[in-house]
Design a protein around this motif. Structure first.
Motif, PDB file in Angstrom:
ATOM      1  N   LEU A   1      19.738 -10.420  -0.315  1.00  0.00           N
ATOM      2  CA  LEU A   1      19.997 -11.380  -1.303  1.00  0.00           C
ATOM      3  C   LEU A   1      21.501 -11.649  -1.882  1.00  0.00           C
ATOM      4  CD1 LEU A   1      16.790 -11.455  -3.415  1.00  0.00           C
ATOM      5  CD2 LEU A   1      17.409 -12.805  -1.479  1.00  0.00           C
ATOM      6  N   ILE A   2      22.131 -10.370  -1.774  1.00  0.00           N
ATOM      7  CA  ILE A   2      23.523 -10.449  -2.105  1.00  0.00           C
ATOM      8  C   ILE A   2      24.495 -10.740  -1.060  1.00  0.00           C
ATOM      9  CG2 ILE A   2      25.562  -8.868  -2.763  1.00  0.00           C
ATOM     10  CD1 ILE A   2      23.687  -7.141  -4.486  1.00  0.00           C
TER      11      ILE A   2
ATOM     12  N   GLY B   1      13.242  -1.951  -0.283  1.00  0.00           N
ATOM     13  CA  GLY B   1      13.867  -1.951  -1.478  1.00  0.00           C
ATOM     14  C   GLY B   1      15.340  -2.680  -1.181  1.00  0.00           C
TER      15      GLY B   1
ATOM     16  N   ILE C   1      15.839  -9.358  -6.774  1.00  0.00           N
ATOM     17  CA  ILE C   1      16.688  -8.325  -6.424  1.00  0.00           C
ATOM     18  C   ILE C   1      16.082  -7.157  -7.499  1.00  0.00           C
ATOM     19  CG2 ILE C   1      19.199  -7.547  -6.943  1.00  0.00           C
ATOM     20  CD1 ILE C   1      20.180  -9.666  -5.774  1.00  0.00           C
TER      21      ILE C   1
ATOM     22  N   PRO D   1      27.583  -9.143  -8.971  1.00  0.00           N
ATOM     23  CA  PRO D   1      27.785 -10.042  -7.980  1.00  0.00           C
ATOM     24  C   PRO D   1      26.829 -11.078  -7.715  1.00  0.00           C
ATOM     25  CG  PRO D   1      27.505  -7.393  -6.706  1.00  0.00           C
ATOM     26  CD  PRO D   1      26.950  -7.636  -8.322  1.00  0.00           C
ATOM     27  N   MET D   2      25.848 -11.217  -8.395  1.00  0.00           N
ATOM     28  CA  MET D   2      25.083 -12.177  -8.497  1.00  0.00           C
ATOM     29  C   MET D   2      25.184 -13.085  -9.785  1.00  0.00           C
ATOM     30  SD  MET D   2      23.479 -11.683  -5.708  1.00  0.00           S
ATOM     31  CE  MET D   2      21.993 -12.949  -5.612  1.00  0.00           C
TER      32      MET D   2
ATOM     33  N   THR E   1      26.847  -2.508 -10.248  1.00  0.00           N
ATOM     34  CA  THR E   1      26.847  -2.668  -8.958  1.00  0.00           C
ATOM     35  C   THR E   1      25.888  -3.704  -8.255  1.00  0.00           C
ATOM     36  OG1 THR E   1      25.051  -0.754  -8.717  1.00  0.00           O
ATOM     37  CG2 THR E   1      27.263  -0.323  -8.504  1.00  0.00           C
ATOM     38  N   VAL E   2      24.734  -3.873  -8.698  1.00  0.00           N
ATOM     39  CA  VAL E   2      23.695  -4.816  -7.823  1.00  0.00           C
ATOM     40  C   VAL E   2      23.739  -6.244  -8.414  1.00  0.00           C
ATOM     41  CG1 VAL E   2      21.452  -4.986  -7.139  1.00  0.00           C
ATOM     42  CG2 VAL E   2      22.600  -2.898  -7.225  1.00  0.00           C
TER      43      VAL E   2
ATOM     44  N   ILE F   1      16.009  -6.049   0.475  1.00  0.00           N
ATOM     45  CA  ILE F   1      15.839  -7.059  -0.340  1.00  0.00           C
ATOM     46  C   ILE F   1      17.271  -7.454  -0.959  1.00  0.00           C
ATOM     47  CG2 ILE F   1      14.780  -7.873  -2.465  1.00  0.00           C
ATOM     48  CD1 ILE F   1      12.040  -6.638  -1.648  1.00  0.00           C
ATOM     49  N   ILE F   2      17.698  -6.291  -1.523  1.00  0.00           N
ATOM     50  CA  ILE F   2      18.967  -6.191  -2.251  1.00  0.00           C
ATOM     51  C   ILE F   2      20.090  -6.680  -1.409  1.00  0.00           C
ATOM     52  CG2 ILE F   2      20.663  -5.011  -3.719  1.00  0.00           C
ATOM     53  CD1 ILE F   2      18.220  -3.281  -4.467  1.00  0.00           C
TER      54      ILE F   2
END
Lengths: 295, 372
Positions: free
Chosen positions: B347-348, B340, A96, A84-85, A80-81, B343-344
């Protein structure tokens, strides 16, 4: 001599915890080129989960379940996190993971509360005689378990199809993709493996003293370990972890006699000092790959 | 030499490089900057003292964030060691200006410009000491080494009790005295909070303009070249060692200044609070604000500093969050999680941070009502 042997076993014991954590870092780094700062949170979550499950399904059952649950959690975070990166600057992705760490840790802390939770391990602080020295059982268990897990991991990477796929991805993602390897699954799998290893390490850290909100700090000791060993080297992670454990333990035992001016708790930061010294001589760690660059 | 040509009615048509790189290169920018400065100067007479103190903390944090942005956002050298340099500045300032007591050392130099400069210089000196290690490393190796620095520093500050007062006890902050006026005490004209706010604002403007001037100069372009591809930069003649050391020195100078001021504004610091968390906070400021922009660093710093205050207001809106440390979901947990998550998400979704959002808003209105 007894003191020496006790320190050595204690160092190897805590060092094998650091090795497990360091292996997780290195596995993620090799497949995704990112250092996951979320490892401390996964470690803490694993220990807390065991402290809740142990009364229900016995300690060993709880450890197995916790390792699997945390592995799935880590896999979910990756999907999920982190997914995408892919292709973004590694530093941004690393930050992240700090965000992930904060979120997971706060939620976990809510389950710890202010008390110290016990994981219900059968060893506690009992000691046994080993080569004439009284050492705590749990350190021997840690060393043994880590030896088995590490061997299994190395066999997995060396001989299984998936292990081969992971090595291929670590070597060159595009070529691996062209060979029909699902690079995405490899990313997910490496996060899951790292999560499971972190959970196991968390349980070991919690044996003896129990789980509190400050437990996660221990996981950061794996960072000097992976830098010592070199970011790309699984073997280096194990060696680095053990070295960090031993340095910490010996400083704890002897530094008060030899170098009291360093302050009473220097043992806790000695690994970082060791890391700086090694990097001055070898900027890529002991077993790291020296990067060859071209324009 | 002829000055740059301007064409009537076309204020944004640049005919020279200097025009493009000017400090306030567009008319809206001039107007905005002026409006913000006027607003900031008027604020002390409009809002209460506790908010002023918070804003002053934000301004000081902005100075620190600009420093981190120079080394990380412009020169591309990832540093998790900012807390270490903040601490050096904080304790240099406190030790220079504080009185000598039996418990802690002090030199009694209370003049603010003197100890502020000294704090910056001492921190810069340590930055230069660290830089040679940094020059040999790249990427995440560097991040972890600077992290190690924070841990070693934390240990030293905990043990060196004659400098820091020791954990749990601490020492008094630096004494801010400007032209014989104690800034941390109420006087006939201003309250302490108003004075500190104004001084911090002036300092932020000074350091902000200095940094902006640095990064739009030859040095700034060299930093950007090192960040984008250091090997390519060295091939076209950028001295890597020189510019990496310079970036660390300037960044540490800013951190030292910010650390000393932060101590003054907060009044108290535990030696253990200059830790990894503080470093991560500054990284978050830079990334949420927008890496590689000065105004972004300022926005990010204010945002992160004001965030706790905003979440404190949440229990009034969302009744299931409890305002003290007792309920199932406390405001402190919400604050930490939000931090938190922000931040996530930032950045996304918007890697250029608040600055990127501002650019998007600006571009929307620039072409309004015609969109792309």
């Amino acid at each position: 001599m007894d003191e020496f042997l006790q320190s050595l076993i204690r160092g190897l014991g805590t060092g094998s915890i650091y090795s497990l954590l360091a292996l997780g870092f290195v596995i993620i780094y090799k497949s995704t080129q990112v250092i996951s700062f979320a490892q401390p949170a996964f470690m803490l979550a694993g220990a807390v989960l065991v402290s809740y499950l142990a009364p229900v399904v016995s300690f060993f059952g709880a450890v197995l379940v916790a390792a699997v649950v945390i592995a799935v959690l880590a896999l979910g975070v990756e999907r999920t996190v982190l997914r995408p990166m892919v292709g973004k600057p590694v530093f941004v992705v690393a930050i992240i993971t700090i965000g992930v760490d904060v979120v997971v840790r706060v939620v976990t802390n809510a389950f710890i509360g202010l008390d110290v939770r016990q994981v219900g391990d059968p060893w506690g602080l009992t000691t046994m005689s080993f080569l004439g020295a009284e050492v705590q059982q749990r350190y021997l268990v840690m060393i043994g378990t880590t030896a088995v897990v590490t061997t299994a991991l190395f066999l997995f990477f060396r001989y299984s199809r998936i292990g081969l796929a992971m090595r291929a991805v670590a070597y060159d993602q595009e070529v691996a993709l062209a060979q029909g390897i699902s690079v995405g699954s490899v990313f997910a799998l490496s996060w899951a493996l790292a999560g499971g290893l972190a959970a196991l390490a968390g349980v070991f850290v919690a044996t003896g003293a129990g789980v509190d909100q400050q437990l996660w700090i221990v996981a950061l000791k794996a960072l000097p370990a992976i830098i010592l060993g070199g970011l790309e080297s699984l073997g280096g992670a194990v060696v680095g972890g053990l070295a960090v454990g031993i340095v910490e333990s010996f400083f704890g035992t002897y530094q008060g006699d030899f170098a009291p001016w360093l302050g009473p708790n220097f043992a806790l930061v000695a690994p970082y000092a060791l890391m700086l010294l090694v990097l001055l001589v070898r900027p890529y760690g002991l077993f790291g790959k020296k990067e060859v660059e071209r324009l | 030499m002829k000055g740059p040509k301007t064409i009537k009615g076309r204020p944004e048509l640049y005919t020279s490089y200097a025009q493009d790189m000017a400090l306030l290169n567009t008319r809206p920018k001039r107007a905005w900057s002026l409006a913000l400065v006027v607003l900031a100067v008027l604020l002390p007479f409009l809002i209460t003292d506790d908010l002023l103190q918070l804003l002053a903390t934000g301004f000081v944090a902005a100075i620190g964030a600009i420093g981190l942005n120079i080394v990380t956002g412009y020169a591309g050298q990832v540093s998790l060691g900012h807390a270490f340099f903040l601490a050096i500045g904080a304790y240099t300032g406190a030790a220079l200006s504080g009185p000598e007591t039996g418990r802690v050392i002090g030199f009694g130099i209370t003049s603010l410009p003197v100890w502020l400069l000294a704090s910056g210089l001492v921190a810069a000196f340590f930055g230069v000491l660290v830089a040679p290690v940094a020059v040999r490393l790249r990427g995440l190796y560097l991040a972890i080494v600077t992290l190690g620095l924070v841990f070693l520093g934390e240990h030293v500050f905990r043990e060196w009790t004659s400098l820091t007062g020791g954990p749990g006890v601490g020492r008094p902050a630096a004494i801010p005295e400007l032209f014989g006026v104690r800034l941390d005490r109420n006087n006939a004209m201003f309250t302490a909070a108003q004075q500190l706010y104004l001084v911090m604002f002036v300092l932020l403007v000074i350091f902000g303009v200095l940094a902006r001037n640095l990064v739009r100069s030859r040095v700034g372009r060299a930093f950007a070249a090192v960040r984008d591809r250091d090997l390519a930069a060295s091939v076209i003649g950028v001295d890597l060692t020189k510019y990496k050391v310079l970036a660390f020195a300037v960044s540490s100078f800013y951190a030292g200044v910010a650390g000393a001021l932060l101590f003054v504004v907060n009044g108290f610091f535990d030696p253990g609070s200059f830790n990894l968390l503080l470093s991560v906070q500054y990284i978050a400021m830079v990334l949420i604000g927008g890496a590689g922009t000065i105004s972004g660093a300022i926005m990010g710093a204010l945002f992160i500093t004001l965030l706790p205050r905003i979440t404190r207001e949440l229990p009034a809106v969302l009744p299931f969050i409890s305002g003290d440390a007792t309920g199932a979901v406390t405001v402190f947990q919400v604050e930490a999680v939000l931090y938190g998550v922000l931040i996530i998400v930032f950045l996304i979704v918007e890697p250029r941070g608040l600055f990127g959002i501002w650019v998007r808003v600006r571009n929307y209105w620039r072409t309004w009502p015609f969109s792309y």
